[in-house]
Design a protein around this motif. Structure first.
Motif, PDB file in Angstrom:
ATOM      1  N   ARG A 103       0.841  -1.187   0.000  1.00 52.53           N
ATOM      2  CA  ARG A 103       0.000   0.000   0.000  1.00 52.53           C
ATOM      3  C   ARG A 103       0.885   1.248   0.000  1.00 52.53           C
ATOM      4  O   ARG A 103       1.872   1.315   0.735  1.00 52.53           O
ATOM      5  CB  ARG A 103      -0.872  -0.020   1.247  1.00 52.53           C
ATOM      6  CG  ARG A 103      -2.000   0.979   1.216  1.00 52.53           C
ATOM      7  CD  ARG A 103      -2.565   1.095   2.615  1.00 52.53           C
ATOM      8  NE  ARG A 103      -3.385  -0.087   2.912  1.00 52.53           N
ATOM      9  CZ  ARG A 103      -4.719  -0.064   2.812  1.00 52.53           C
ATOM     10  NH1 ARG A 103      -5.332   1.015   2.426  1.00 52.53           N
ATOM     11  NH2 ARG A 103      -5.416  -1.136   3.127  1.00 52.53           N
ATOM     12  N   GLY A 104       0.548   2.182  -0.847  1.00 56.58           N
ATOM     13  CA  GLY A 104       1.315   3.434  -0.907  1.00 56.58           C
ATOM     14  C   GLY A 104       2.682   3.281  -1.539  1.00 56.58           C
ATOM     15  O   GLY A 104       3.615   3.985  -1.193  1.00 56.58           O
ATOM     16  N   ARG A 105       2.795   2.320  -2.462  1.00 53.18           N
ATOM     17  CA  ARG A 105       4.085   2.067  -3.069  1.00 53.18           C
ATOM     18  C   ARG A 105       4.618   3.287  -3.806  1.00 53.18           C
ATOM     19  O   ARG A 105       5.785   3.630  -3.721  1.00 53.18           O
ATOM     20  CB  ARG A 105       3.958   0.886  -4.032  1.00 53.18           C
ATOM     21  CG  ARG A 105       5.255   0.499  -4.664  1.00 53.18           C
ATOM     22  CD  ARG A 105       5.153  -0.851  -5.282  1.00 53.18           C
ATOM     23  NE  ARG A 105       4.363  -0.825  -6.515  1.00 53.18           N
ATOM     24  CZ  ARG A 105       4.395  -1.787  -7.419  1.00 53.18           C
ATOM     25  NH1 ARG A 105       5.170  -2.846  -7.221  1.00 53.18           N
ATOM     26  NH2 ARG A 105       3.676  -1.720  -8.505  1.00 53.18           N
ATOM     27  N   ALA A 106       3.700   3.961  -4.525  1.00 53.05           N
ATOM     28  CA  ALA A 106       4.123   5.138  -5.294  1.00 53.05           C
ATOM     29  C   ALA A 106       4.710   6.199  -4.372  1.00 53.05           C
ATOM     30  O   ALA A 106       5.718   6.834  -4.677  1.00 53.05           O
ATOM     31  CB  ALA A 106       2.942   5.717  -6.059  1.00 53.05           C
ATOM     32  N   LEU A 107       4.097   6.334  -3.196  1.00 54.43           N
ATOM     33  CA  LEU A 107       4.558   7.333  -2.238  1.00 54.43           C
ATOM     34  C   LEU A 107       5.978   7.012  -1.763  1.00 54.43           C
ATOM     35  O   LEU A 107       6.861   7.875  -1.710  1.00 54.43           O
ATOM     36  CB  LEU A 107       3.600   7.366  -1.051  1.00 54.43           C
ATOM     37  CG  LEU A 107       3.641   8.636  -0.221  1.00 54.43           C
ATOM     38  CD1 LEU A 107       3.011   9.775  -1.010  1.00 54.43           C
ATOM     39  CD2 LEU A 107       2.912   8.420   1.097  1.00 54.43           C
ATOM     40  N   TYR A 108       6.203   5.720  -1.415  1.00 49.68           N
ATOM     41  CA  TYR A 108       7.528   5.311  -0.976  1.00 49.68           C
ATOM     42  C   TYR A 108       8.560   5.574  -2.064  1.00 49.68           C
ATOM     43  O   TYR A 108       9.655   6.060  -1.815  1.00 49.68           O
ATOM     44  CB  TYR A 108       7.543   3.815  -0.636  1.00 49.68           C
ATOM     45  CG  TYR A 108       6.826   3.483   0.644  1.00 49.68           C
ATOM     46  CD1 TYR A 108       7.138   4.157   1.822  1.00 49.68           C
ATOM     47  CD2 TYR A 108       5.857   2.504   0.676  1.00 49.68           C
ATOM     48  CE1 TYR A 108       6.479   3.850   3.003  1.00 49.68           C
ATOM     49  CE2 TYR A 108       5.196   2.187   1.854  1.00 49.68           C
ATOM     50  CZ  TYR A 108       5.507   2.866   2.998  1.00 49.68           C
ATOM     51  OH  TYR A 108       4.860   2.567   4.163  1.00 49.68           O
ATOM     52  N   ARG A 109       8.181   5.207  -3.272  1.00 47.24           N
ATOM     53  CA  ARG A 109       9.131   5.392  -4.372  1.00 47.24           C
ATOM     54  C   ARG A 109       9.488   6.856  -4.526  1.00 47.24           C
ATOM     55  O   ARG A 109      10.650   7.218  -4.679  1.00 47.24           O
ATOM     56  CB  ARG A 109       8.530   4.868  -5.675  1.00 47.24           C
ATOM     57  CG  ARG A 109       8.540   3.359  -5.745  1.00 47.24           C
ATOM     58  CD  ARG A 109       8.139   2.895  -7.123  1.00 47.24           C
ATOM     59  NE  ARG A 109       8.015   1.446  -7.131  1.00 47.24           N
ATOM     60  CZ  ARG A 109       7.622   0.753  -8.167  1.00 47.24           C
ATOM     61  NH1 ARG A 109       7.297   1.368  -9.291  1.00 47.24           N
ATOM     62  NH2 ARG A 109       7.550  -0.555  -8.115  1.00 47.24           N
ATOM     63  N   MET A 110       8.458   7.699  -4.453  1.00 45.99           N
ATOM     64  CA  MET A 110       8.703   9.138  -4.561  1.00 45.99           C
ATOM     65  C   MET A 110       9.666   9.595  -3.475  1.00 45.99           C
ATOM     66  O   MET A 110      10.640  10.303  -3.722  1.00 45.99           O
ATOM     67  CB  MET A 110       7.386   9.905  -4.384  1.00 45.99           C
ATOM     68  CG  MET A 110       6.481   9.876  -5.582  1.00 45.99           C
ATOM     69  SD  MET A 110       6.952  11.150  -6.729  1.00 45.99           S
ATOM     70  CE  MET A 110       6.344  12.581  -5.820  1.00 45.99           C
ATOM     71  N   ALA A 111       9.377   9.150  -2.253  1.00 49.73           N
ATOM     72  CA  ALA A 111      10.172   9.609  -1.116  1.00 49.73           C
ATOM     73  C   ALA A 111      11.628   9.177  -1.274  1.00 49.73           C
ATOM     74  O   ALA A 111      12.545   9.923  -0.943  1.00 49.73           O
ATOM     75  CB  ALA A 111       9.593   9.053   0.177  1.00 49.73           C
ATOM     76  N   LEU A 112      11.824   7.969  -1.794  1.00 50.97           N
ATOM     77  CA  LEU A 112      13.191   7.470  -1.890  1.00 50.97           C
ATOM     78  C   LEU A 112      13.963   8.121  -3.020  1.00 50.97           C
ATOM     79  O   LEU A 112      15.193   8.120  -3.031  1.00 50.97           O
ATOM     80  CB  LEU A 112      13.167   5.949  -2.074  1.00 50.97           C
ATOM     81  CG  LEU A 112      12.858   5.219  -0.768  1.00 50.97           C
ATOM     82  CD1 LEU A 112      12.483   3.779  -1.030  1.00 50.97           C
ATOM     83  CD2 LEU A 112      14.056   5.288   0.157  1.00 50.97           C
ATOM     84  N   ILE A 113      13.240   8.671  -3.972  1.00 50.30           N
ATOM     85  CA  ILE A 113      13.935   9.313  -5.083  1.00 50.30           C
ATOM     86  C   ILE A 113      14.232  10.776  -4.771  1.00 50.30           C
ATOM     87  O   ILE A 113      15.004  11.430  -5.441  1.00 50.30           O
ATOM     88  CB  ILE A 113      13.099   9.140  -6.372  1.00 50.30           C
ATOM     89  CG1 ILE A 113      13.129   7.671  -6.767  1.00 50.30           C
ATOM     90  CG2 ILE A 113      13.625   9.961  -7.518  1.00 50.30           C
ATOM     91  CD1 ILE A 113      12.089   7.281  -7.744  1.00 50.30           C
ATOM     92  N   LEU A 114      13.639  11.241  -3.685  1.00 51.03           N
ATOM     93  CA  LEU A 114      13.779  12.648  -3.323  1.00 51.03           C
ATOM     94  C   LEU A 114      15.224  13.162  -3.294  1.00 51.03           C
ATOM     95  O   LEU A 114      15.496  14.244  -3.824  1.00 51.03           O
ATOM     96  CB  LEU A 114      13.104  12.889  -1.978  1.00 51.03           C
ATOM     97  CG  LEU A 114      12.588  14.313  -1.775  1.00 51.03           C
ATOM     98  CD1 LEU A 114      11.518  14.627  -2.802  1.00 51.03           C
ATOM     99  CD2 LEU A 114      12.048  14.482  -0.372  1.00 51.03           C
ATOM    100  N   PRO A 115      16.164  12.435  -2.688  1.00 49.54           N
ATOM    101  CA  PRO A 115      17.530  12.971  -2.642  1.00 49.54           C
ATOM    102  C   PRO A 115      18.056  13.331  -4.022  1.00 49.54           C
ATOM    103  O   PRO A 115      18.897  14.204  -4.179  1.00 49.54           O
ATOM    104  CB  PRO A 115      18.338  11.817  -2.052  1.00 49.54           C
ATOM    105  CG  PRO A 115      17.375  10.999  -1.309  1.00 49.54           C
ATOM    106  CD  PRO A 115      16.059  11.143  -2.010  1.00 49.54           C
TER     107      PRO A 115
END
Lengths: 415, 356
Positions: free
Chosen positions: B158-170
């Motif tokens: 659940r919320g995979r897209a959100l995690y991916r976004m967060a991890l790409i943030l740097p």
């Protein structure tokens, strides 16, 4: 990260190509309608920049055929920027040059000799120390703008509370350490900038090098004593230091009242006064070492770029004369409280009663000229690294002095 | 050119695709072609070149602008830099065009002296040792973290897209901004890391002032910056593995670890080979992290080869062009050798499907 490097490279390449194409007009020169443009690269900070810009642009009222193009390039990296621009003909006509840069630029033939030109007016009026920094190889390559030096900043309230007199020597600071309560230490010792080491070295009667005798003197007894004095202040708990982010830590500690004293220059007056209240801030000459009191002389000069066509050269020289004239210096002191370089300006009422001038004029009197050699700036890095080693406990004061000296000998090829 | 007017079919059939005997017969059929400069049994270099040109002139014209641009912005500086390493050039003796004055270059040819000086001095080797440690640890940690995170994000959560976004943030923040932010976090007196440590009853650390912890800190920041790239690359690789393989393995009773070792790892092999190589080269030359975070300190202990070369070139007066060019050429040589060795090692292991 990865992407940004690639992008940066691409943008840099494009920018390079673009500037290469446009380099013909970047240096200023004769503008439209027969007007001569004098480009002036200033390095002053934001507050100062407004005044300098206005003063510089008013030159048109003196010479109506000249237009001044004021560009503020900031202080950080200004030396590099000029050194990048100068060998390709992209430099400005007039450059605000730090006192230690003059010999560096002059030795590379980037600055025009100014002896006997309109740039030098009423030479005898300049303070001797300020004038000395414009000389390289017996020739004048710049004209003094402002002079400054380091001094002791203290928090009056904290000193009163501890019932401590303003210290005149490092010994005094050490002796007063117990009187202060609730502080991290009485004194902040700037440990990450070699410029701040000069008071300790001069205080023991030493110097980095002796330029006349072409010898390295930092490993003399005086140098070792200076490093011992630093070590001693820290070990006894009279001072704290950092080897990174020294500026922020120092201003933070002084502003929060974690320390009662620090060494700093006129450029920090406004920030310090804001942090602890102007009525609380005191300034005194730097504390003495075991031999004498001494702080490094700093300041800024105006340099004129070598190789200008005749009309631009003449306009640039007159611009420099105007900028360092007594009237303009007086105005700059009145508006910005920077220290003038002409003796006659100190006699003007509004300058003599200026608080900052009252603070710093005595400090400037004990200011010591540094060795004005082209390699001057290369001397800082070895000193910084070796002292850092000492502050981290990796080497003793003797080792620090001898290691620094070895690197200087390598660099300069001197004895 | 007589060759150019030859029938296209004959050129295509003889000169380009078909090898050996065919080519010989073709040559006989069109006897006048190549007679003069061709040797019996195969076309000479001149002929081949001419034929290549006549067939592919269009391609050559198309790449000409790129070749020119690369030649100007990469090739020329490279050649010039290489030349400088054999001289004693510095800021004070190269040609300078100062407005209307021109000062001619006065530097001399000194042969291999610069290389002798650099290689005989201790500095190069100690910096090289640290650069290797830095590269290996950064790449290894980044790769492992990237692979782990990619595996975690490759399943339906659940919320995979959100995690991916967060991890790409740097990756989305300019590097220098993140580095300065980290520098504030590491600050000994006012940094949040030390505040947290002290709040937790532990003693504060000298993150950037102790040589050992400074090294740990720069590696940590570089890993933080490098993970998004690994994550994306590995996620792409994972998604290219057909799910039937996992299903089949599960049917056969393979556990999660067995599936990972026997399906996932071989599946991401060719991609990881490439990203690890790229990552090594980038990290080896990762100037901004070191320069902005510690400036090479304390006492030069975190200086890698490129930051040291920069110091030689720009922080000294006069700037030592020859010396820093020598460091640059040595860095280039090391990376070329590394790439060759890496490629050979991969070949030996029978990896034929990689990008090379």
């Amino acid at each position: 990260m990865r992407r940004s490097i690639g992008t940066t490279a691409a943008i840099a390449a494009l920018a390079l190509a673009a500037t290469a194409c446009g380099s013909d007009d970047s240096g200023g020169g004769s503008g439209e309608g027969g007007k001569i443009t004098v480009t002036f690269w200033d390095t002053s900070n934001e507050t100062e920049a407004k005044v300098f810009k206005a003063v510089a642009e008013e030159f048109s009222t003196v010479r109506s055929d000249v237009e001044v193009d004021y560009v503020n390039i900031g202080w950080d990296g200004a030396q590099d920027r000029f050194k990048n621009a100068a060998p390709t003909g992209d430099a400005p006509q007039v450059m605000r040059t730090e006192v230690a840069w003059v010999s560096d630029f002059a030795s590379l033939d980037y600055l025009a000799p100014l002896d006997g030109t309109p740039a030098v007016e009423n030479q005898d009026d300049y303070l001797e120390q300020a004038w000395a920094s414009t000389q390289y190889d017996g020739t004048t390559y710049a004209v003094p703008q402002v002079i400054d030096t380091l001094a002791l900043f203290y928090n009056k309230a904290l000193l009163d509370e501890a019932d401590v007199e303003v210290p005149e020597s490092l010994e005094d600071i050490k002796a007063s350490a117990d009187a202060f309560e609730g502080l991290e230490a009485p004194f902040y010792l700037r440990g990450d900038d070699p410029y701040w080491f000069f008071p300790y070295i001069y205080g023991e009667g030493g110097d980095l090098v002796d330029a006349d005798a072409e010898t390295v003197t930092i490993d003399d007894e005086s140098g070792v004593a200076a490093f011992e004095a630093v070590r001693d202040l820290l070990d006894s708990g009279a001072a704290i230091t950092d080897t990174t982010d020294g500026w922020e830590s120092m201003m933070g500690a002084f502003g929060n009242g974690d320390v009662a004293m620090m060494i700093n220059g006129p450029w920090a007056i406004n920030d310090a006064a804001e942090a602890i209240g102007a009525e609380n801030l005191g300034v005194a000459p730097v504390p003495a070492g075991s031999v004498t009191q001494g702080s490094p002389q700093g300041g800024w000069n105006y340099g004129v770029y070598a190789g200008l066509p005749e009309d631009e050269m003449e306009a640039a020289q007159e611009f420099v004369a105007y900028m360092s004239s007594a009237d303009v210096q007086q105005r700059i002191t009145e508006e910005l409280s920077l220290l003038p370089t002409r003796a006659s300006v100190y006699e003007v009422e509004s300058v003599a009663t200026n608080e900052m001038v009252e603070f710093f004029a005595p400090a400037v009197e004990v200011a010591k000229e540094r060795a004005w050699i082209p390699e001057g700036n290369s001397l800082f890095d070895p000193l910084k690294e070796e002292v850092e080693g000492m502050l981290l406990g990796q080497s003793t004061p003797e080792e620090t002095a001898s290691k620094t000296a070895d690197r200087y000998r390598d660099l300069l090829g001197w004895q | 050119m007589a060759d150019a007017s030859g029938p296209p079919a004959a050129v295509a059939g003889g000169g380009v695709t078909a090898p050996g005997p065919d080519r010989a017969t073709d040559r006989k059929d069109t006897a006048p072609r190549g007679a003069g400069n061709g040797t019996p049994g195969g076309p000479g270099v001149g002929t081949r070149l001419r034929r290549g040109l006549s067939t592919h002139w269009y391609a050559w014209v198309m790449i000409a602008p790129v070749v020119t641009v690369i030649g100007v912005i990469v090739g020329w500086p490279l050649v010039r830099g290489l030349y400088l390493t054999f001289t004693d050039a510095n800021e004070g003796n190269v040609e300078r065009r100062i407005g209307v004055n021109t000062i001619d270059a006065t530097y001399d040819f000194v042969g291999l002296q610069n290389y002798v000086d650099v290689l005989a001095g201790g500095q190069f080797w100690s910096k090289l040792t640290w650069t290797v440690i830095w590269t290996v640890s950064c790449v290894a940690i980044t790769f492992l973290v990237g692979l782990t995170l990619a595996n975690m994000l490759n399943r339906k959560v659940r919320g995979r897209a959100l995690y991916r976004m967060a991890l790409i943030l740097p990756w989305a923040i300019p590097a220098f901004v993140s580095i300065f932010a980290w520098r504030m976090l590491f600050n000994e007196r006012s940094g949040i890391l030390n505040a947290a440590l002290e709040g937790g009853g532990l003693s504060a650390m000298s993150w950037l002032t102790d040589p050992f912890w400074a090294k740990v800190s720069v590696i940590a920041v570089n890993v933080w910056l490098g993970v998004p790239f690994m994550l994306i690359a590995m996620l792409g690789a994972l998604q290219s593995i057909p799910s039937e393989q996992y299903e089949a393995a599960e049917m056969d009773g393979a556990g999660p670890w067995q599936r990972f070792v026997n399906i996932t790892l071989p599946g991401v092999r060719s991609v990881s080979a490439t990203v690890v190589l790229l990552s090594c080269i980038w990290t080896f030359n990762m100037f901004p992290v070191i320069f902005l975070l510690t400036g090479g300190g304390p006492v030069g202990s975190t200086d890698i080869l490129v930051t040291e070369a920069y110091k030689l070139a720009f922080q000294r007066s006069p700037r030592d062009f020859a010396g820093s060019a020598t460091w640059g050429v040595l860095i280039l040589l090391l990376l070329v050798l590394f790439a060759l060795a890496y490629r050979r090692a991969l070949r030996k292991q029978g990896d034929k499907e990689g990008v090379w």
